[in-house]
Design a protein around this motif. Sequence first.
Motif, PDB file in Angstrom:
ATOM      1  N   PRO A   1     -18.962  25.607  10.167  1.00  0.00           N
ATOM      2  CA  PRO A   1     -19.988  26.434  10.826  1.00  0.00           C
ATOM      3  C   PRO A   1     -19.798  27.910  10.539  1.00  0.00           C
ATOM      4  CG  PRO A   1     -18.364  25.707  12.427  1.00  0.00           C
ATOM      5  CD  PRO A   1     -18.023  25.021  11.147  1.00  0.00           C
ATOM      6  N   SER A   2     -20.901  28.635  10.624  1.00  0.00           N
ATOM      7  CA  SER A   2     -20.888  30.081  10.412  1.00  0.00           C
ATOM      8  C   SER A   2     -21.951  30.705  11.292  1.00  0.00           C
ATOM      9  CB  SER A   2     -21.154  30.417   8.938  1.00  0.00           C
ATOM     10  OG  SER A   2     -21.359  31.798   8.767  1.00  0.00           O
ATOM     11  N   ALA A   3     -21.674  31.906  11.782  1.00  0.00           N
ATOM     12  CA  ALA A   3     -22.655  32.609  12.605  1.00  0.00           C
ATOM     13  C   ALA A   3     -23.769  33.209  11.757  1.00  0.00           C
ATOM     14  CB  ALA A   3     -21.980  33.712  13.414  1.00  0.00           C
ATOM     15  N   THR A   4     -23.527  33.346  10.456  1.00  0.00           N
ATOM     16  CA  THR A   4     -24.529  33.922   9.562  1.00  0.00           C
ATOM     17  C   THR A   4     -25.497  32.828   9.126  1.00  0.00           C
ATOM     18  OG1 THR A   4     -22.875  35.469   8.750  1.00  0.00           O
ATOM     19  CG2 THR A   4     -24.878  35.214   7.441  1.00  0.00           C
TER      20      THR A   4
ATOM     21  N   TRP B   1     -16.571  32.279  19.472  1.00  0.00           N
ATOM     22  CA  TRP B   1     -17.642  33.178  19.899  1.00  0.00           C
ATOM     23  C   TRP B   1     -18.104  33.970  18.683  1.00  0.00           C
ATOM     24  CZ3 TRP B   1     -19.981  32.363  24.259  1.00  0.00           C
ATOM     25  CH2 TRP B   1     -20.824  33.316  24.826  1.00  0.00           C
ATOM     26  N   SER B   2     -19.145  34.743  18.836  1.00  0.00           N
ATOM     27  CA  SER B   2     -19.650  35.527  17.711  1.00  0.00           C
ATOM     28  C   SER B   2     -19.998  36.926  18.187  1.00  0.00           C
ATOM     29  CB  SER B   2     -20.883  34.862  17.089  1.00  0.00           C
ATOM     30  OG  SER B   2     -21.982  34.938  17.973  1.00  0.00           O
ATOM     31  N   TYR B   3     -20.002  37.859  17.257  1.00  0.00           N
ATOM     32  CA  TYR B   3     -20.370  39.225  17.598  1.00  0.00           C
ATOM     33  C   TYR B   3     -21.844  39.321  17.971  1.00  0.00           C
ATOM     34  CZ  TYR B   3     -15.936  41.382  16.327  1.00  0.00           C
ATOM     35  OH  TYR B   3     -14.615  41.776  16.308  1.00  0.00           O
ATOM     36  N   GLY B   4     -22.651  38.456  17.410  1.00  0.00           N
ATOM     37  CA  GLY B   4     -24.053  38.457  17.800  1.00  0.00           C
ATOM     38  C   GLY B   4     -24.241  38.145  19.265  1.00  0.00           C
ATOM     39  N   ARG B   5     -23.403  37.230  19.815  1.00  0.00           N
ATOM     40  CA  ARG B   5     -23.478  36.903  21.231  1.00  0.00           C
ATOM     41  C   ARG B   5     -22.697  37.882  22.086  1.00  0.00           C
ATOM     42  NH1 ARG B   5     -27.476  34.752  20.558  1.00  0.00           N
ATOM     43  NH2 ARG B   5     -28.059  32.610  20.961  1.00  0.00           N
TER      44      ARG B   5
ATOM     45  N   ARG C   1     -34.954  15.533  -1.405  1.00  0.00           N
ATOM     46  CA  ARG C   1     -34.370  16.848  -1.165  1.00  0.00           C
ATOM     47  C   ARG C   1     -34.718  17.310   0.250  1.00  0.00           C
ATOM     48  NH1 ARG C   1     -32.538  18.498  -6.065  1.00  0.00           N
ATOM     49  NH2 ARG C   1     -31.665  20.363  -5.102  1.00  0.00           N
ATOM     50  N   GLU C   2     -33.778  18.042   0.826  1.00  0.00           N
ATOM     51  CA  GLU C   2     -33.989  18.661   2.125  1.00  0.00           C
ATOM     52  C   GLU C   2     -33.440  20.085   2.085  1.00  0.00           C
ATOM     53  OE1 GLU C   2     -33.910  15.114   5.496  1.00  0.00           O
ATOM     54  OE2 GLU C   2     -32.147  16.389   5.189  1.00  0.00           O
ATOM     55  N   THR C   3     -34.146  20.969   2.738  1.00  0.00           N
ATOM     56  CA  THR C   3     -33.688  22.351   2.859  1.00  0.00           C
ATOM     57  C   THR C   3     -33.455  22.659   4.323  1.00  0.00           C
ATOM     58  OG1 THR C   3     -34.942  23.008   0.901  1.00  0.00           O
ATOM     59  CG2 THR C   3     -34.234  24.759   2.382  1.00  0.00           C
ATOM     60  N   TRP C   4     -32.301  23.219   4.640  1.00  0.00           N
ATOM     61  CA  TRP C   4     -31.926  23.539   6.011  1.00  0.00           C
ATOM     62  C   TRP C   4     -31.526  25.008   6.101  1.00  0.00           C
ATOM     63  CZ3 TRP C   4     -31.885  19.847   9.985  1.00  0.00           C
ATOM     64  CH2 TRP C   4     -32.042  18.519   9.583  1.00  0.00           C
ATOM     65  N   THR C   5     -31.726  25.577   7.272  1.00  0.00           N
ATOM     66  CA  THR C   5     -31.191  26.890   7.609  1.00  0.00           C
ATOM     67  C   THR C   5     -30.133  26.689   8.682  1.00  0.00           C
ATOM     68  OG1 THR C   5     -33.291  27.976   7.105  1.00  0.00           O
ATOM     69  CG2 THR C   5     -31.711  29.195   8.443  1.00  0.00           C
ATOM     70  N   LEU C   6     -28.884  26.997   8.348  1.00  0.00           N
ATOM     71  CA  LEU C   6     -27.748  26.733   9.231  1.00  0.00           C
ATOM     72  C   LEU C   6     -27.291  28.014   9.916  1.00  0.00           C
ATOM     73  CD1 LEU C   6     -25.564  24.422   6.962  1.00  0.00           C
ATOM     74  CD2 LEU C   6     -27.355  23.770   8.561  1.00  0.00           C
ATOM     75  N   ALA C   7     -27.039  27.925  11.208  1.00  0.00           N
ATOM     76  CA  ALA C   7     -26.460  29.039  11.976  1.00  0.00           C
ATOM     77  C   ALA C   7     -25.860  28.446  13.251  1.00  0.00           C
ATOM     78  CB  ALA C   7     -27.511  30.095  12.314  1.00  0.00           C
ATOM     79  N   TRP C   8     -24.566  28.637  13.414  1.00  0.00           N
ATOM     80  CA  TRP C   8     -23.882  28.102  14.595  1.00  0.00           C
ATOM     81  C   TRP C   8     -23.908  29.135  15.708  1.00  0.00           C
ATOM     82  CZ3 TRP C   8     -22.245  23.369  15.862  1.00  0.00           C
ATOM     83  CH2 TRP C   8     -21.472  23.248  17.018  1.00  0.00           C
ATOM     84  N   ARG C   9     -24.267  28.680  16.904  1.00  0.00           N
ATOM     85  CA  ARG C   9     -24.284  29.558  18.069  1.00  0.00           C
ATOM     86  C   ARG C   9     -23.253  29.052  19.077  1.00  0.00           C
ATOM     87  NH1 ARG C   9     -30.077  28.986  17.716  1.00  0.00           N
ATOM     88  NH2 ARG C   9     -30.152  27.996  19.768  1.00  0.00           N
TER      89      ARG C   9
END
Length: 866
Positions: A428-431, A293-297, A475-483
């Motif tokens: 994974p990371s919540a950030t 779980w995450s503090y954001g949730r 090249r590929e650019t991604w924004t990663l955030a696990w929920r």
Amino acid sequence: MAAPAHERVRIFGIRHHGPGSARSLVRALEDLRPDVVLVEGPPEADAIVGLAADPGMVPPVALLAHVVDGGEGRSAAFWPFAEFSPEWQAIRHALRAGVPVRFCDLPAAHHLAEAPDHDSVAEPDTGPAPEPDAEPDDRPNDRPDDGPDDGPDNGPDAAAAVRLDPLARLAEAAGYDDAERWWDDVVEHRGGGPAPFDAVAEAMAALRDHAPAPPADHVRREKRREAYMRRTVRRALKDGFERIAVVCGAWHVPAIAAALGPARSPGAPTAAGDDRTLRGLPAVRVALTWVPWSYGRLAARSGYGAGVTSPGWYHHLFAAPDRPIERWFTAVAAVLRVEDLPVSSAHVIEAVRLADALAALRGRPLAGLAEVTDATLAVLCEGADLPLELIQHRMVVGERLGAVPDGTPMVPLQRDLRDEQRRLRFHPSATAKELDLDLRRPVDLDRSRLLHRLRLLGVPWGEPGGSGRGKGTFRETWTLAWRPEFDVRLVESGAWGLTVRDAASARARALAAEAGGLTELTALAEQCLPADLGDALPAVMAALADRAAADTDVAHLMGALPALVRTLRYGDVRGTSAEPLRTVVDGLVVRVCVGLPAEVIGLDDDAARALLGRVDDVHGALSLLGDAEHTARWHGTLTTLIDRPGLHGLIEGRLTRLLLDAGLLDDAGGSPGGDDGRADVPADGDDGADRPAGGDDGRVGDSAGGSRPDRFAGGIGDRMARAVSAGTSPAHAAAWIEGFLSGGGLILVHDDRLLRLVDAWIAALPPESFAAVLPLLRRTFGTFEAPERRAIGERVARIGTASGRGSAAGESLDLERAAPAVRTVIGILGGPHGDSGRPRARSGSGDRSEPVRRGDSRRDDERERT
């Protein structure tokens, strides 16, 4: 002889996710030393509660209950726990002491069988599957933002207000206008003293006795939950436990205690009555597991009904009971220093003093979040809101993401994803963080494939960035955030396959069969190729070919072509075969070129603007494809359209610009052959093979070795002059200018004749026409970059001046002084030295430089004399 039930059972009414409640509960359990602990939660989790003692279990975590065999009702529910949650501390205390832990709430099998209602708190932006909290309205402070009810103290609204936020009524009775602040003062900020549980139980009993009657459906739901809690307590008594600790939401304490009193009243609940209440409840087959779980949730703003406003702050209060304010400001200063903001020790000292002074002025026992925030803004952030928002996000709410041990029950798809994450060192990371992938590296290529496959499964762990393609197709650019809700998606997607690859392939085939339009299929094909789903690609291509052959709408065909061309290009870079797409693309190009002439007839402004975007997309796609035959066919189609009568000005201007950039229109002012209208064609037998295939913006130029339409008779200057002539309506002229300049305004910077034509046309407009076309012109020039607008303005300011004329004719240049610099630049660029490095002289009658002809000694002599 066994002691009475009320002496063997101790009920601790707590606030979910409250650090003060957790700290008080730990002390109370250490004093009681219970031989069994009953915790509010789904009893199906009894089998996996022991995992909470595993070192790999790092809160925040949540119990996830999901339906196994389908059925009506909800699909999943969460029971989150943080380090400062009293329930979590009770579980950890029992496991350390070696005593049993049992959950005592209504089983998840019944909870998920209920139809979704207002108690199902769907997480925002999580797709179609609801992820409700487990009965969020059982919490004494479910909705901390809800104030006391302003209406009459009776009826269903008043009952709902008391039930959803009983603390608001207690705070109001204590003279507080903020329930959060009251609870913090009396419970969360307590450093010692007697435990508050007896006082909380008494307050809740008074509230329940005097609260108006809630709605009937709410009464039924609450009776079932509390009946099951009492049944669990009776079972523990029957099993012979002597010291039973019950940890539950404070609202439920009077309902449980009513069945345990030494002299129960005639209306007290009985075991037979509770059995009747629970008989015949609907049920579904469920499975439970632990998920991160995450503090954001955990925050209330995420939509979680039992959430708190400041999980990060509460975690700090629980983890740092000694001098929490000083430690908090020290951590805030560290965060700001990482962002290169100047924060000294003196700032921290002053912030602590200000927070303590504010707490004293406001009559609070300890500086709370409000005082800390005010001091942070005034001292550490020096009144700036942006650094304060950074602290709010990183510390007050927090970015912590929990972890579960490897022994946690998982569906095969979850297990495969975890193995892939470990293999690719892709945790994974919540950030939210940016990730730049180089597809020439095997590990980055595998990471990209994994992200694309997860997106097909509805798990958008990574969002593609807009700048990746600008760096090249490798090249590929991604924004990663696990929920946390992604685990629910994985559970639901487990029906498609046991591995991420197999599940994504099966899902792609199903989507191809269900696709309702050509655009959906092309988007699916664009996803399948970078995901390397060779098993699913034939089915997708077959559906795409069938749909493309049957679709007669040119707009649909033009909309589908760019995605397919991008897919072809990515297929080449990734080393995967994209030959099935080639046939589809070839057919689409031919059909677009054949159908476009009929598409441009009778367009209004909105339709013309929509078609303009599709024409640009197709033009850019064919530039990316680089096929000489398709490029020549496309140019031929544009050639047939440019002089068509009745063509909308927006389309005519854009086609003119595309043909000019492709080298198919003379960029001189007059007709070919004149001194001022000489076409820029190769000399001395040069066939133009050295001409670049496109400019910086990717537009198609002459394809080496390919056929292309002949140049038009007449320069671009003549065409613009006709478009903005007095015989053309101002609206049509403005649309022509907008279409012509939609590719960028640099052409007006470098072509003085076109700039003069536009300036003269605008200057000659009558007032009423000028007022009509001004919004169109502002919209056109507003799309240019600021440097472009500045350069155009400077050149317009010089029109009619000596400097402007000199700049146009090249008369202000000292060619002898410029020649060494030009030769040096040509040498750096790898060009030949010598006379060819001299600046080109401009024609006396034209407005552009004459091309330098290699081997033309007569012109060289003329240039020397000039």
